[in-house]
Design a protein around this motif. Sequence first.
Motif, PDB file in Angstrom:
ATOM      1  N   ARG A 110     -52.615  46.585  11.747  1.00  0.00           N
ATOM      2  CA  ARG A 110     -53.953  46.665  11.177  1.00  0.00           C
ATOM      3  C   ARG A 110     -54.134  48.025  10.507  1.00  0.00           C
ATOM      4  O   ARG A 110     -53.573  49.027  10.936  1.00  0.00           O
ATOM      5  N   ARG A 112     -57.315  49.552   9.861  1.00  0.00           N
ATOM      6  CA  ARG A 112     -58.393  50.244  10.589  1.00  0.00           C
ATOM      7  C   ARG A 112     -58.783  51.533   9.866  1.00  0.00           C
ATOM      8  O   ARG A 112     -58.702  52.639  10.422  1.00  0.00           O
ATOM      9  N   ASP A 125     -60.971  46.347   5.352  1.00  0.00           N
ATOM     10  CA  ASP A 125     -61.548  45.439   6.350  1.00  0.00           C
ATOM     11  C   ASP A 125     -61.241  43.978   6.013  1.00  0.00           C
ATOM     12  O   ASP A 125     -60.944  43.180   6.908  1.00  0.00           O
ATOM     13  N   ASP A 128     -57.649  43.408   6.946  1.00  0.00           N
ATOM     14  CA  ASP A 128     -57.500  43.288   8.405  1.00  0.00           C
ATOM     15  C   ASP A 128     -57.972  41.922   8.896  1.00  0.00           C
ATOM     16  O   ASP A 128     -57.336  41.310   9.763  1.00  0.00           O
ATOM     17  N   ALA A 132     -55.731  39.086  10.748  1.00  0.00           N
ATOM     18  CA  ALA A 132     -56.108  38.504  12.037  1.00  0.00           C
ATOM     19  C   ALA A 132     -56.102  36.982  11.968  1.00  0.00           C
ATOM     20  O   ALA A 132     -55.611  36.303  12.883  1.00  0.00           O
TER      21      ALA A 132
END
Length: 397
Positions: A110, A112, A125, A128, A132
């Motif tokens: 990730r 982050r 974001d 990410d 996910a």
Amino acid sequence: MTRQRGISVRLKLALSYAAFLMIAGALLLAVVYAFLLRYVPAEAMASEWTFFPGRTDLVRAFVPAAAWALLFLLVFALVGGWFLAGRMLAPLTRITHATRAAAAGSLSHRIRLDGRSDEFTELADSFDAMLAQLEAHVAQQQRFAANASHELRTPLAISQTLLDVARRDPGHDHNEVLGRLHSVNARAIELTEALLVLSRTEHGTFATERVDLSLIAEEAAETLLPLAEKRGVAIETEGEAADTIGSPALISLLATNLLHNAIVHNLPEGGTVRLTTTSAPDAATLVVENTGSNVGPELLATLTEPFQRGEQRARSDHAGVGLGLAIVKSVVKAHGGTMRLAARDGGGLCVTVQLPPATRAGTRPELGSQSSAETGPMADPKTGPSAGAEPGSKHLR
């Protein structure tokens, strides 16, 4: 894809900063010359006590200083632009490293990215969130493949064992072996067909038309009435016409699977299943409630996963292949609807399926849109079906 190496974005930004600064400096010097030096007389003026330099004298003194200033400004702009471009592009470098890691198979990585919201943080974001979802999807597919392989291997292994026994013992009753082989083969076919249905719904390849959920619920109840009578379960259907747009075969499969699951996972005797349909401007709803044992939160969260069979995986004559609720979830998702599972007070399960309503003109809504399958408490859950049929309801026993 192989690309020819070009100038880096950092160098392009640094050159852009330097060019902009040089143009600004040149314009400033031009303004100084145009609005100040033009008011100075061309020739110098001298008297006994004072001396006034002329325009030529000022230009001769101004040009070398302006050239050195522009040279310093160029160096400063290049160095400062290179530094600022590096600071600005640092998040992009992290995003590039994360992309390469994901391309190499590391979906757990990730970015982050810290800091306040801007274009780079929004991109990080979003990336990410995409990673996910990909990681969860790949993990789900891996679990599904492992479970499917295990489930398909079991009937094949049983068939092989039966054939070996029959070969070693020619005097054995072949009718018994053939009967067991037929049962095992039928289960393998049932599992394969369920997997094909699950794949077809996930890809959304089906024709659609107007469907009334109340009629679908009644047909499912009539189809599974013999199974319900065998298990001592009463089926109640009630509600109003609830039209949606979808595949009649898949929506019928949805209702049948929900009802079959409610009958099988019920009380040993005196169980009840209620099917309710309602219509609203924003959704056509089908609710399937059944009595039964208590369903814990941990089990509730896994019921829509493939090859889950309630409290245990033990097989019975009507245990199914463990894909019932998984197929229901996939059908609901393919029709752009939502599904919610909730444990009933006193035991049992309540499943609420909401599908997009049919438009007045009968046009097809957008299918395949994002949907959700939620588990958790429902608003004002019913405590259970009543002992008798309410007015306007249909009671099957």
